[in-house]
Design an enzyme around this catalytic site. Structure first.
Site, PDB file in Angstrom:
ATOM      1  N   ARG A   1      14.749  39.982 -44.659  1.00 41.63           N
ATOM      2  CA  ARG A   1      14.956  40.841 -43.497  1.00 41.63           C
ATOM      3  C   ARG A   1      15.462  42.197 -43.985  1.00 41.63           C
ATOM      4  NH1 ARG A   1      18.459  39.612 -38.009  1.00 41.63           N
ATOM      5  NH2 ARG A   1      20.113  39.060 -39.489  1.00 41.63           N
TER       6      ARG A   1
ATOM      7  N   ASP B   1      28.638  38.411 -37.675  1.00 42.64           N
ATOM      8  CA  ASP B   1      27.918  39.446 -38.400  1.00 42.64           C
ATOM      9  C   ASP B   1      27.859  40.694 -37.540  1.00 42.64           C
ATOM     10  OD1 ASP B   1      25.939  38.994 -36.504  1.00 42.64           O
ATOM     11  OD2 ASP B   1      24.518  38.092 -37.913  1.00 42.64           O
TER      12      ASP B   1
END
Length: 528
Positions: free
Chosen positions: A162, A444
Protein backbone atom coordinates in the site's frame (compact mmCIF):
# COMPACT_ATOMS: atom_id res chain seq x y z
CA UNK A 1 22.79 14.16 3.12
CA UNK A 2 22.45 12.36 -0.20
CA UNK A 3 24.07 13.97 -3.23
CA UNK A 4 21.98 15.24 -6.15
CA UNK A 5 21.41 12.63 -8.84
CA UNK A 6 19.72 12.18 -12.21
CA UNK A 7 20.35 15.78 -13.27
CA UNK A 8 17.23 17.55 -11.97
CA UNK A 9 16.49 15.12 -9.11
CA UNK A 10 17.74 15.71 -5.58
CA UNK A 11 17.66 13.41 -2.54
CA UNK A 12 17.66 15.18 0.80
CA UNK A 13 17.29 12.35 3.32
CA UNK A 14 20.05 11.04 5.56
CA UNK A 15 22.12 8.22 4.06
CA UNK A 16 21.60 4.64 5.29
CA UNK A 17 23.91 1.66 4.91
CA UNK A 18 21.90 0.01 2.13
CA UNK A 19 20.25 3.01 0.50
CA UNK A 20 22.38 2.60 -2.62
CA UNK A 21 20.67 -0.75 -3.26
CA UNK A 22 17.26 0.90 -3.51
CA UNK A 23 18.11 4.37 -4.82
CA UNK A 24 19.65 3.13 -8.07
CA UNK A 25 19.61 5.00 -11.35
CA UNK A 26 17.00 2.58 -12.65
CA UNK A 27 14.62 3.01 -9.71
CA UNK A 28 15.02 6.77 -9.61
CA UNK A 29 14.65 6.92 -13.37
CA UNK A 30 11.25 5.25 -13.07
CA UNK A 31 10.16 7.66 -10.33
CA UNK A 32 11.38 10.58 -12.42
CA UNK A 33 9.47 9.38 -15.51
CA UNK A 34 6.26 8.91 -13.53
CA UNK A 35 6.60 12.31 -11.89
CA UNK A 36 7.04 14.12 -15.19
CA UNK A 37 4.11 12.29 -16.80
CA UNK A 38 1.62 12.29 -13.95
CA UNK A 39 2.31 14.88 -11.26
CA UNK A 40 0.46 17.74 -12.95
CA UNK A 41 -2.65 15.55 -13.19
CA UNK A 42 -2.26 14.46 -9.56
CA UNK A 43 -2.21 18.06 -8.43
CA UNK A 44 -5.25 18.82 -10.57
CA UNK A 45 -7.11 15.91 -8.97
CA UNK A 46 -6.21 17.20 -5.51
CA UNK A 47 -7.42 20.65 -6.51
CA UNK A 48 -10.70 19.11 -7.65
CA UNK A 49 -11.10 17.55 -4.20
CA UNK A 50 -10.49 20.90 -2.55
CA UNK A 51 -12.99 22.67 -4.81
CA UNK A 52 -15.86 20.35 -3.94
CA UNK A 53 -18.68 22.28 -2.30
CA UNK A 54 -18.68 21.21 1.38
CA UNK A 55 -22.45 21.53 1.48
CA UNK A 56 -22.99 19.04 -1.33
CA UNK A 57 -24.37 15.66 -0.28
CA UNK A 58 -22.88 12.84 -2.42
CA UNK A 59 -25.02 10.92 -4.89
CA UNK A 60 -24.54 8.41 -7.67
CA UNK A 61 -23.23 10.11 -10.81
CA UNK A 62 -25.65 10.74 -13.65
CA UNK A 63 -22.87 11.05 -16.23
CA UNK A 64 -21.54 7.51 -15.55
CA UNK A 65 -24.89 5.71 -15.37
CA UNK A 66 -24.09 3.80 -18.58
CA UNK A 67 -21.11 2.13 -16.89
CA UNK A 68 -23.25 0.95 -13.99
CA UNK A 69 -26.01 -0.24 -16.32
CA UNK A 70 -23.71 -2.16 -18.69
CA UNK A 71 -23.87 -5.78 -17.48
CA UNK A 72 -21.12 -7.08 -19.78
CA UNK A 73 -17.81 -5.76 -18.48
CA UNK A 74 -15.62 -7.54 -15.92
CA UNK A 75 -12.31 -6.76 -14.25
CA UNK A 76 -9.09 -8.72 -14.64
CA UNK A 77 -9.58 -10.25 -11.19
CA UNK A 78 -7.12 -12.05 -8.96
CA UNK A 79 -3.57 -12.44 -10.17
CA UNK A 80 -1.48 -15.55 -9.39
CA UNK A 81 -1.26 -16.03 -5.64
CA UNK A 82 -4.25 -13.77 -4.97
CA UNK A 83 -6.99 -16.31 -5.63
CA UNK A 84 -7.43 -17.04 -1.90
CA UNK A 85 -7.50 -13.99 0.36
CA UNK A 86 -9.56 -15.27 3.27
CA UNK A 87 -7.26 -13.63 5.78
CA UNK A 88 -4.91 -10.69 5.22
CA UNK A 89 -2.64 -9.21 7.85
CA UNK A 90 -1.72 -5.52 7.75
CA UNK A 91 1.12 -3.58 9.27
CA UNK A 92 4.15 -1.32 8.81
CA UNK A 93 7.15 -2.32 6.72
CA UNK A 94 9.71 -2.56 9.52
CA UNK A 95 11.92 -5.65 9.43
CA UNK A 96 10.38 -7.60 12.32
CA UNK A 97 6.83 -7.00 11.11
CA UNK A 98 7.82 -8.05 7.60
CA UNK A 99 9.07 -11.42 8.81
CA UNK A 100 6.23 -12.01 11.28
CA UNK A 101 3.58 -11.06 8.73
CA UNK A 102 5.06 -13.32 6.05
CA UNK A 103 5.15 -16.19 8.56
CA UNK A 104 1.78 -15.47 10.16
CA UNK A 105 -0.29 -18.00 8.25
CA UNK A 106 -2.26 -15.22 6.55
CA UNK A 107 -2.84 -15.57 2.82
CA UNK A 108 -1.67 -12.02 2.15
CA UNK A 109 0.26 -9.27 3.85
CA UNK A 110 -0.66 -5.62 3.29
CA UNK A 111 2.78 -4.05 3.51
CA UNK A 112 1.75 -0.57 4.52
CA UNK A 113 3.65 2.58 3.61
CA UNK A 114 0.53 4.59 4.41
CA UNK A 115 -1.59 4.63 7.59
CA UNK A 116 0.58 2.21 9.57
CA UNK A 117 3.93 3.78 8.65
CA UNK A 118 5.20 7.11 9.86
CA UNK A 119 6.93 8.45 6.72
CA UNK A 120 10.38 9.24 8.05
CA UNK A 121 12.99 8.87 5.33
CA UNK A 122 14.54 5.94 7.15
CA UNK A 123 11.17 4.16 7.49
CA UNK A 124 10.47 4.59 3.78
CA UNK A 125 13.83 3.47 2.40
CA UNK A 126 14.50 0.80 5.03
CA UNK A 127 10.99 -0.48 4.30
CA UNK A 128 11.93 -0.88 0.64
CA UNK A 129 15.05 -2.81 1.68
CA UNK A 130 12.94 -5.08 3.88
CA UNK A 131 10.44 -5.79 1.10
CA UNK A 132 13.21 -6.53 -1.39
CA UNK A 133 14.83 -8.96 1.04
CA UNK A 134 11.46 -10.58 1.69
CA UNK A 135 10.73 -11.00 -2.03
CA UNK A 136 14.26 -12.39 -2.45
CA UNK A 137 13.61 -14.77 0.50
CA UNK A 138 16.79 -13.69 2.31
CA UNK A 139 15.35 -11.51 5.07
CA UNK A 140 16.42 -12.17 8.68
CA UNK A 141 16.78 -10.22 11.92
CA UNK A 142 18.83 -10.64 15.09
CA UNK A 143 17.08 -8.92 17.98
CA UNK A 144 17.26 -9.39 21.75
CA UNK A 145 18.99 -12.73 21.43
CA UNK A 146 16.45 -14.10 18.94
CA UNK A 147 16.76 -14.81 15.25
CA UNK A 148 13.81 -14.06 12.99
CA UNK A 149 13.72 -15.50 9.48
CA UNK A 150 11.19 -16.74 6.95
CA UNK A 151 9.66 -20.13 7.66
CA UNK A 152 10.46 -23.01 5.32
CA UNK A 153 7.61 -25.29 6.39
CA UNK A 154 4.56 -23.19 5.48
CA UNK A 155 3.13 -20.97 2.78
CA UNK A 156 4.34 -17.40 3.03
CA UNK A 157 1.90 -14.54 2.72
CA UNK A 158 1.56 -12.89 -0.69
CA UNK A 159 2.79 -9.30 -0.50
CA UNK A 160 0.40 -6.46 -1.38
CA UNK A 161 2.02 -3.04 -1.05
CA UNK A 162 0.00 0.00 0.00
CA UNK A 163 1.75 3.19 -1.18
CA UNK A 164 0.96 6.54 0.35
CA UNK A 165 -2.16 8.46 -0.66
CA UNK A 166 -2.12 10.99 -3.48
CA UNK A 167 -2.15 13.90 -1.02
CA UNK A 168 1.17 13.07 0.64
CA UNK A 169 4.42 14.41 -0.81
CA UNK A 170 7.86 12.90 -0.23
CA UNK A 171 9.80 16.05 0.60
CA UNK A 172 13.14 14.23 0.61
CA UNK A 173 12.85 13.52 -3.13
CA UNK A 174 12.65 16.64 -5.31
CA UNK A 175 12.64 17.25 -9.03
CA UNK A 176 13.40 20.80 -10.09
CA UNK A 177 12.84 21.75 -6.48
CA UNK A 178 9.33 20.25 -6.30
CA UNK A 179 8.60 17.33 -3.93
CA UNK A 180 7.63 14.07 -5.62
CA UNK A 181 4.42 12.28 -4.66
CA UNK A 182 5.03 9.77 -1.89
CA UNK A 183 2.77 7.39 -3.81
CA UNK A 184 5.08 7.42 -6.83
CA UNK A 185 8.21 6.99 -4.69
CA UNK A 186 6.72 3.97 -2.87
CA UNK A 187 5.26 2.42 -6.01
CA UNK A 188 8.14 3.11 -8.38
CA UNK A 189 10.99 1.87 -6.18
CA UNK A 190 9.14 -1.31 -5.19
CA UNK A 191 8.04 -2.12 -8.73
CA UNK A 192 11.46 -1.53 -10.27
CA UNK A 193 13.28 -3.81 -7.85
CA UNK A 194 10.72 -6.59 -7.38
CA UNK A 195 8.25 -6.91 -10.27
CA UNK A 196 10.20 -9.31 -12.47
CA UNK A 197 11.31 -11.45 -9.54
CA UNK A 198 7.70 -11.75 -8.34
CA UNK A 199 6.52 -12.76 -11.81
CA UNK A 200 9.29 -15.38 -11.97
CA UNK A 201 8.01 -16.76 -8.65
CA UNK A 202 4.55 -17.23 -10.16
CA UNK A 203 3.16 -14.20 -8.35
CA UNK A 204 3.03 -10.55 -9.37
CA UNK A 205 3.40 -6.96 -8.20
CA UNK A 206 0.24 -6.24 -6.22
CA UNK A 207 -0.94 -3.01 -4.64
CA UNK A 208 -3.62 -1.55 -2.38
CA UNK A 209 -4.71 1.95 -3.43
CA UNK A 210 -5.71 4.21 -0.50
CA UNK A 211 -8.03 7.18 -0.09
CA UNK A 212 -9.35 7.48 -3.64
CA UNK A 213 -12.27 9.87 -3.88
CA UNK A 214 -13.32 9.43 -7.51
CA UNK A 215 -13.10 7.24 -10.59
CA UNK A 216 -10.87 9.91 -12.14
CA UNK A 217 -8.28 9.16 -9.47
CA UNK A 218 -8.60 5.47 -10.33
CA UNK A 219 -8.01 6.38 -13.98
CA UNK A 220 -4.83 8.19 -12.92
CA UNK A 221 -3.55 5.06 -11.22
CA UNK A 222 -4.45 2.89 -14.22
CA UNK A 223 -2.41 5.16 -16.48
CA UNK A 224 0.49 5.03 -13.99
CA UNK A 225 0.34 1.22 -14.03
CA UNK A 226 0.28 1.06 -17.83
CA UNK A 227 3.26 3.42 -18.19
CA UNK A 228 5.23 1.53 -15.55
CA UNK A 229 4.55 -1.82 -17.24
CA UNK A 230 5.78 -0.44 -20.56
CA UNK A 231 8.87 1.03 -18.90
CA UNK A 232 9.82 -2.34 -17.42
CA UNK A 233 8.70 -4.46 -20.35
CA UNK A 234 5.94 -6.20 -18.36
CA UNK A 235 2.81 -7.55 -19.99
CA UNK A 236 -0.17 -5.25 -19.74
CA UNK A 237 -2.21 -6.22 -16.70
CA UNK A 238 0.72 -7.75 -14.77
CA UNK A 239 0.11 -5.21 -11.99
CA UNK A 240 -3.04 -5.85 -9.97
CA UNK A 241 -4.64 -3.43 -7.54
CA UNK A 242 -7.23 -3.59 -4.81
CA UNK A 243 -8.86 -0.26 -4.04
CA UNK A 244 -9.79 0.73 -0.52
CA UNK A 245 -13.29 2.16 -0.50
CA UNK A 246 -12.53 4.33 2.50
CA UNK A 247 -13.99 7.67 1.49
CA UNK A 248 -17.67 8.54 1.31
CA UNK A 249 -17.46 9.93 -2.26
CA UNK A 250 -15.83 6.69 -3.46
CA UNK A 251 -18.73 4.64 -2.08
CA UNK A 252 -20.92 6.26 -4.74
CA UNK A 253 -18.41 5.41 -7.50
CA UNK A 254 -17.45 1.79 -6.76
CA UNK A 255 -18.38 0.46 -10.18
CA UNK A 256 -16.77 3.38 -11.99
CA UNK A 257 -13.55 2.87 -10.01
CA UNK A 258 -13.44 -0.80 -10.97
CA UNK A 259 -14.21 0.11 -14.58
CA UNK A 260 -11.33 2.56 -14.84
CA UNK A 261 -8.92 -0.02 -13.40
CA UNK A 262 -10.54 -3.03 -15.08
CA UNK A 263 -7.35 -4.37 -16.72
CA UNK A 264 -5.53 -4.11 -13.38
CA UNK A 265 -8.31 -4.50 -10.79
CA UNK A 266 -8.36 -7.38 -8.33
CA UNK A 267 -10.95 -6.13 -5.84
CA UNK A 268 -12.24 -3.59 -3.36
CA UNK A 269 -11.76 -3.38 0.40
CA UNK A 270 -14.08 -1.94 3.05
CA UNK A 271 -11.70 0.49 4.76
CA UNK A 272 -14.02 1.09 7.68
CA UNK A 273 -12.00 3.48 9.84
CA UNK A 274 -11.05 5.97 7.14
CA UNK A 275 -14.60 5.67 5.82
CA UNK A 276 -15.94 6.97 9.14
CA UNK A 277 -13.41 9.81 9.06
CA UNK A 278 -14.34 10.67 5.47
CA UNK A 279 -18.02 10.73 6.38
CA UNK A 280 -17.33 13.41 8.99
CA UNK A 281 -15.02 15.31 6.65
CA UNK A 282 -17.58 15.26 3.85
CA UNK A 283 -20.72 15.98 5.86
CA UNK A 284 -19.38 17.46 9.10
CA UNK A 285 -20.80 20.93 8.54
CA UNK A 286 -24.32 19.51 8.47
CA UNK A 287 -25.86 18.93 11.94
CA UNK A 288 -28.03 16.16 10.47
CA UNK A 289 -24.96 13.94 10.13
CA UNK A 290 -23.39 14.07 13.60
CA UNK A 291 -21.85 10.75 14.61
CA UNK A 292 -21.86 9.39 18.18
CA UNK A 293 -18.90 7.88 20.06
CA UNK A 294 -16.63 5.81 17.82
CA UNK A 295 -17.47 2.69 19.86
CA UNK A 296 -21.13 3.04 18.80
CA UNK A 297 -20.31 3.08 15.06
CA UNK A 298 -20.27 -0.65 14.46
CA UNK A 299 -20.47 -2.39 11.11
CA UNK A 300 -24.11 -3.25 11.75
CA UNK A 301 -25.40 0.33 11.96
CA UNK A 302 -27.56 1.18 8.92
CA UNK A 303 -25.20 3.31 6.82
CA UNK A 304 -22.17 1.07 7.42
CA UNK A 305 -24.24 -2.02 6.66
CA UNK A 306 -25.43 -0.47 3.39
CA UNK A 307 -21.85 0.41 2.42
CA UNK A 308 -20.52 -3.10 2.92
CA UNK A 309 -23.51 -4.79 1.28
CA UNK A 310 -23.10 -2.59 -1.79
CA UNK A 311 -19.38 -3.32 -1.90
CA UNK A 312 -19.89 -7.10 -1.99
CA UNK A 313 -22.60 -6.86 -4.64
CA UNK A 314 -20.52 -4.50 -6.79
CA UNK A 315 -17.38 -6.62 -6.59
CA UNK A 316 -18.99 -9.95 -7.38
CA UNK A 317 -21.05 -8.48 -10.20
CA UNK A 318 -17.76 -7.49 -11.85
CA UNK A 319 -15.58 -10.48 -10.91
CA UNK A 320 -13.62 -8.70 -8.20
CA UNK A 321 -12.75 -9.77 -4.67
CA UNK A 322 -14.58 -8.11 -1.78
CA UNK A 323 -12.28 -7.80 1.25
CA UNK A 324 -13.66 -6.96 4.68
CA UNK A 325 -12.57 -4.49 7.33
CA UNK A 326 -9.87 -4.36 9.96
CA UNK A 327 -9.95 -6.22 13.27
CA UNK A 328 -7.75 -3.88 15.32
CA UNK A 329 -7.65 -5.91 18.57
CA UNK A 330 -4.31 -6.56 20.25
CA UNK A 331 -4.53 -9.79 22.31
CA UNK A 332 -3.98 -9.15 26.02
CA UNK A 333 -2.61 -11.23 28.89
CA UNK A 334 -5.99 -11.25 30.63
CA UNK A 335 -7.72 -14.53 29.66
CA UNK A 336 -11.21 -13.23 30.42
CA UNK A 337 -10.67 -10.05 28.42
CA UNK A 338 -9.19 -12.06 25.56
CA UNK A 339 -12.19 -14.36 25.51
CA UNK A 340 -14.59 -11.42 25.19
CA UNK A 341 -12.47 -9.66 22.57
CA UNK A 342 -11.89 -12.75 20.44
CA UNK A 343 -15.61 -13.51 20.52
CA UNK A 344 -16.31 -10.02 19.15
CA UNK A 345 -13.72 -10.46 16.40
CA UNK A 346 -15.15 -13.86 15.51
CA UNK A 347 -18.67 -12.43 15.30
CA UNK A 348 -17.42 -9.64 13.02
CA UNK A 349 -15.66 -12.08 10.69
CA UNK A 350 -18.60 -14.51 10.73
CA UNK A 351 -20.85 -11.66 9.61
CA UNK A 352 -18.50 -10.69 6.78
CA UNK A 353 -18.15 -14.27 5.55
CA UNK A 354 -21.91 -14.79 5.67
CA UNK A 355 -22.45 -11.55 3.73
CA UNK A 356 -20.29 -12.80 0.87
CA UNK A 357 -16.91 -11.20 1.54
CA UNK A 358 -13.98 -13.21 0.18
CA UNK A 359 -11.63 -12.38 3.03
CA UNK A 360 -10.84 -9.83 5.70
CA UNK A 361 -8.10 -7.99 7.60
CA UNK A 362 -6.42 -8.43 10.96
CA UNK A 363 -3.78 -6.24 12.58
CA UNK A 364 -2.10 -8.88 14.76
CA UNK A 365 -0.78 -12.39 14.04
CA UNK A 366 -2.75 -13.65 17.03
CA UNK A 367 -5.99 -13.00 15.13
CA UNK A 368 -5.08 -14.85 11.93
CA UNK A 369 -6.49 -18.19 13.06
CA UNK A 370 -9.78 -16.62 14.19
CA UNK A 371 -10.32 -14.89 10.86
CA UNK A 372 -9.19 -17.93 8.89
CA UNK A 373 -11.59 -20.20 10.74
CA UNK A 374 -14.54 -17.86 10.24
CA UNK A 375 -14.02 -17.73 6.49
CA UNK A 376 -13.05 -21.39 6.13
CA UNK A 377 -16.33 -22.37 7.79
CA UNK A 378 -18.14 -20.69 4.87
CA UNK A 379 -15.64 -21.23 2.05
CA UNK A 380 -14.49 -24.75 2.80
CA UNK A 381 -11.90 -25.61 0.13
CA UNK A 382 -13.09 -22.88 -2.24
CA UNK A 383 -10.67 -19.93 -2.57
CA UNK A 384 -13.43 -17.32 -2.59
CA UNK A 385 -17.17 -16.87 -3.05
CA UNK A 386 -17.27 -14.80 -6.22
CA UNK A 387 -20.25 -16.88 -7.29
CA UNK A 388 -22.41 -15.18 -4.60
CA UNK A 389 -23.71 -12.29 -6.66
CA UNK A 390 -25.90 -10.77 -3.93
CA UNK A 391 -28.67 -9.81 -6.34
CA UNK A 392 -30.83 -9.41 -3.25
CA UNK A 393 -28.97 -6.22 -2.33
CA UNK A 394 -30.47 -2.91 -3.44
CA UNK A 395 -28.69 0.05 -1.84
CA UNK A 396 -29.83 3.62 -2.45
CA UNK A 397 -28.09 6.92 -1.83
CA UNK A 398 -30.39 7.39 1.14
CA UNK A 399 -29.18 4.10 2.60
CA UNK A 400 -25.54 5.17 2.37
CA UNK A 401 -26.43 8.43 4.12
CA UNK A 402 -28.62 6.96 6.89
CA UNK A 403 -26.30 8.32 9.56
CA UNK A 404 -29.09 9.74 11.71
CA UNK A 405 -30.39 6.21 12.33
CA UNK A 406 -27.48 5.23 14.59
CA UNK A 407 -28.53 4.62 18.17
CA UNK A 408 -25.72 6.06 20.25
CA UNK A 409 -24.60 9.18 22.04
CA UNK A 410 -21.61 11.38 22.69
CA UNK A 411 -20.26 10.60 26.16
CA UNK A 412 -17.64 12.08 28.46
CA UNK A 413 -15.61 8.89 28.04
CA UNK A 414 -15.85 9.13 24.27
CA UNK A 415 -14.52 12.68 24.32
CA UNK A 416 -11.68 11.73 26.65
CA UNK A 417 -10.79 8.67 24.57
CA UNK A 418 -10.55 10.74 21.40
CA UNK A 419 -8.21 13.23 23.07
CA UNK A 420 -6.04 10.38 24.42
CA UNK A 421 -5.84 8.57 21.07
CA UNK A 422 -5.13 11.75 19.14
CA UNK A 423 -2.26 12.78 21.41
CA UNK A 424 -0.83 9.30 21.90
CA UNK A 425 -0.83 8.48 18.22
CA UNK A 426 0.52 11.85 17.09
CA UNK A 427 3.40 11.65 19.57
CA UNK A 428 4.31 8.14 18.42
CA UNK A 429 4.00 9.18 14.77
CA UNK A 430 6.45 12.05 15.27
CA UNK A 431 8.87 9.49 16.73
CA UNK A 432 8.54 7.33 13.62
CA UNK A 433 5.93 4.77 14.75
CA UNK A 434 2.83 4.58 12.57
CA UNK A 435 1.00 1.70 14.27
CA UNK A 436 0.53 2.11 18.02
CA UNK A 437 -1.19 0.00 20.67
CA UNK A 438 -3.51 2.19 22.78
CA UNK A 439 -6.04 0.71 25.21
CA UNK A 440 -5.88 -2.74 23.61
CA UNK A 441 -6.40 -1.56 20.03
CA UNK A 442 -3.93 -1.09 17.21
CA UNK A 443 -4.38 2.54 16.31
CA UNK A 444 -3.11 4.01 13.05
CA UNK A 445 -3.51 7.26 11.16
CA UNK A 446 -7.12 6.44 10.25
CA UNK A 447 -8.26 6.10 13.85
CA UNK A 448 -6.39 9.25 14.85
CA UNK A 449 -8.26 11.01 12.04
CA UNK A 450 -11.58 9.77 13.46
CA UNK A 451 -10.62 11.02 16.91
CA UNK A 452 -9.76 14.56 15.88
CA UNK A 453 -12.58 14.93 13.33
CA UNK A 454 -15.18 13.75 15.83
CA UNK A 455 -13.98 16.29 18.38
CA UNK A 456 -14.12 19.00 15.72
CA UNK A 457 -17.66 18.01 14.68
CA UNK A 458 -18.95 17.81 18.25
CA UNK A 459 -17.57 21.27 19.05
CA UNK A 460 -18.92 22.65 15.78
CA UNK A 461 -22.47 21.64 16.61
CA UNK A 462 -22.31 21.95 20.43
CA UNK A 463 -23.44 18.34 20.71
CA UNK A 464 -25.10 17.35 24.02
CA UNK A 465 -23.11 15.06 26.30
CA UNK A 466 -25.08 12.03 27.44
CA UNK A 467 -26.26 11.94 31.07
CA UNK A 468 -25.25 15.57 31.65
CA UNK A 469 -26.69 19.02 31.03
CA UNK A 470 -23.54 20.06 29.18
CA UNK A 471 -22.57 20.26 25.51
CA UNK A 472 -19.19 19.75 23.86
CA UNK A 473 -17.25 23.01 23.76
CA UNK A 474 -13.75 24.01 22.78
CA UNK A 475 -13.09 24.95 26.40
CA UNK A 476 -14.04 21.46 27.59
CA UNK A 477 -11.82 19.76 25.04
CA UNK A 478 -8.94 22.12 25.83
CA UNK A 479 -9.21 21.32 29.53
CA UNK A 480 -9.00 17.59 28.79
CA UNK A 481 -6.12 18.29 26.43
CA UNK A 482 -4.15 20.13 29.11
CA UNK A 483 -4.66 17.26 31.55
CA UNK A 484 -3.46 14.68 29.02
CA UNK A 485 -0.43 16.77 28.07
CA UNK A 486 0.92 16.54 31.63
CA UNK A 487 2.34 13.09 30.83
CA UNK A 488 4.64 14.49 28.12
CA UNK A 489 7.85 16.47 28.58
CA UNK A 490 7.61 20.20 27.95
CA UNK A 491 9.10 20.33 24.40
CA UNK A 492 6.91 17.49 23.14
CA UNK A 493 3.83 18.86 24.93
CA UNK A 494 4.27 22.19 23.12
CA UNK A 495 4.48 20.47 19.74
CA UNK A 496 1.46 18.26 20.47
CA UNK A 497 -0.59 21.20 21.70
CA UNK A 498 0.17 23.17 18.55
CA UNK A 499 -0.72 20.23 16.28
CA UNK A 500 -3.91 19.54 18.23
CA UNK A 501 -5.06 23.14 17.91
CA UNK A 502 -4.23 23.30 14.19
CA UNK A 503 -5.79 19.95 13.24
CA UNK A 504 -8.68 19.62 15.69
CA UNK A 505 -9.67 23.01 17.05
CA UNK A 506 -9.43 25.01 13.83
CA UNK A 507 -12.53 26.74 12.48
CA UNK A 508 -12.41 24.54 9.37
CA UNK A 509 -11.37 20.89 9.56
CA UNK A 510 -8.01 20.37 7.79
CA UNK A 511 -8.06 17.56 5.26
CA UNK A 512 -5.38 15.34 6.82
CA UNK A 513 -3.57 15.20 10.14
CA UNK A 514 -0.52 13.60 8.50
CA UNK A 515 -0.05 16.40 5.96
CA UNK A 516 0.34 18.91 8.80
CA UNK A 517 2.27 16.65 11.18
CA UNK A 518 4.71 15.69 8.41
CA UNK A 519 6.15 19.20 8.38
CA UNK A 520 6.76 18.99 12.13
CA UNK A 521 8.30 15.54 11.74
CA UNK A 522 10.76 16.85 9.15
CA UNK A 523 11.80 19.59 11.58
CA UNK A 524 12.33 17.06 14.36
CA UNK A 525 14.36 14.81 12.05
CA UNK A 526 16.54 17.76 11.08
CA UNK A 527 17.19 18.57 14.75
CA UNK A 528 18.07 14.95 15.53
Amino acid sequence: MCAPTRNDMQLLGSVGERDHEMLTDGALGMVRMLHHKFDDTRRALLAARASRDPGTVPDFLVETASIREDETWRVAGAGPGLEDRRVEITGPVDRKMTINAMNSGACCWLADFEDATSPTWRNIIDGQVNLHDAVSRVISLEQAGRTYRLAEDRRLATIIVRPRGLHLDERNVRIKGMPVAGALVDFGIFLHHNAKRLVAQGLGPYFYLPKLESHLEARWWDEVFTSAERWLGLDHGTIRATVLIETLPAAFEMEEILYELRDHAAGLNAGRWDYIFSTIKTLGDNPSYVLPDRSAITMTVPHMRAYTELLVRTCHKRGAHAIGGMAALIPSRDPAENERAFAAVRADKDREAADGFDGSWVAHPGLVATCDDAFSTVLGERPNQLDRLRDDVDVTAEDLLAIGKISGAVTEQGIRTNVTVMLGYTSAWLDGRGAVGINGLMEDAATAEISRSQLWQWIRHAVPIADTTSVVTRELVESLLQTELEQYDAPRARVLYDLFVRTTLADELPDFLTSIAYREQLLEEAVR
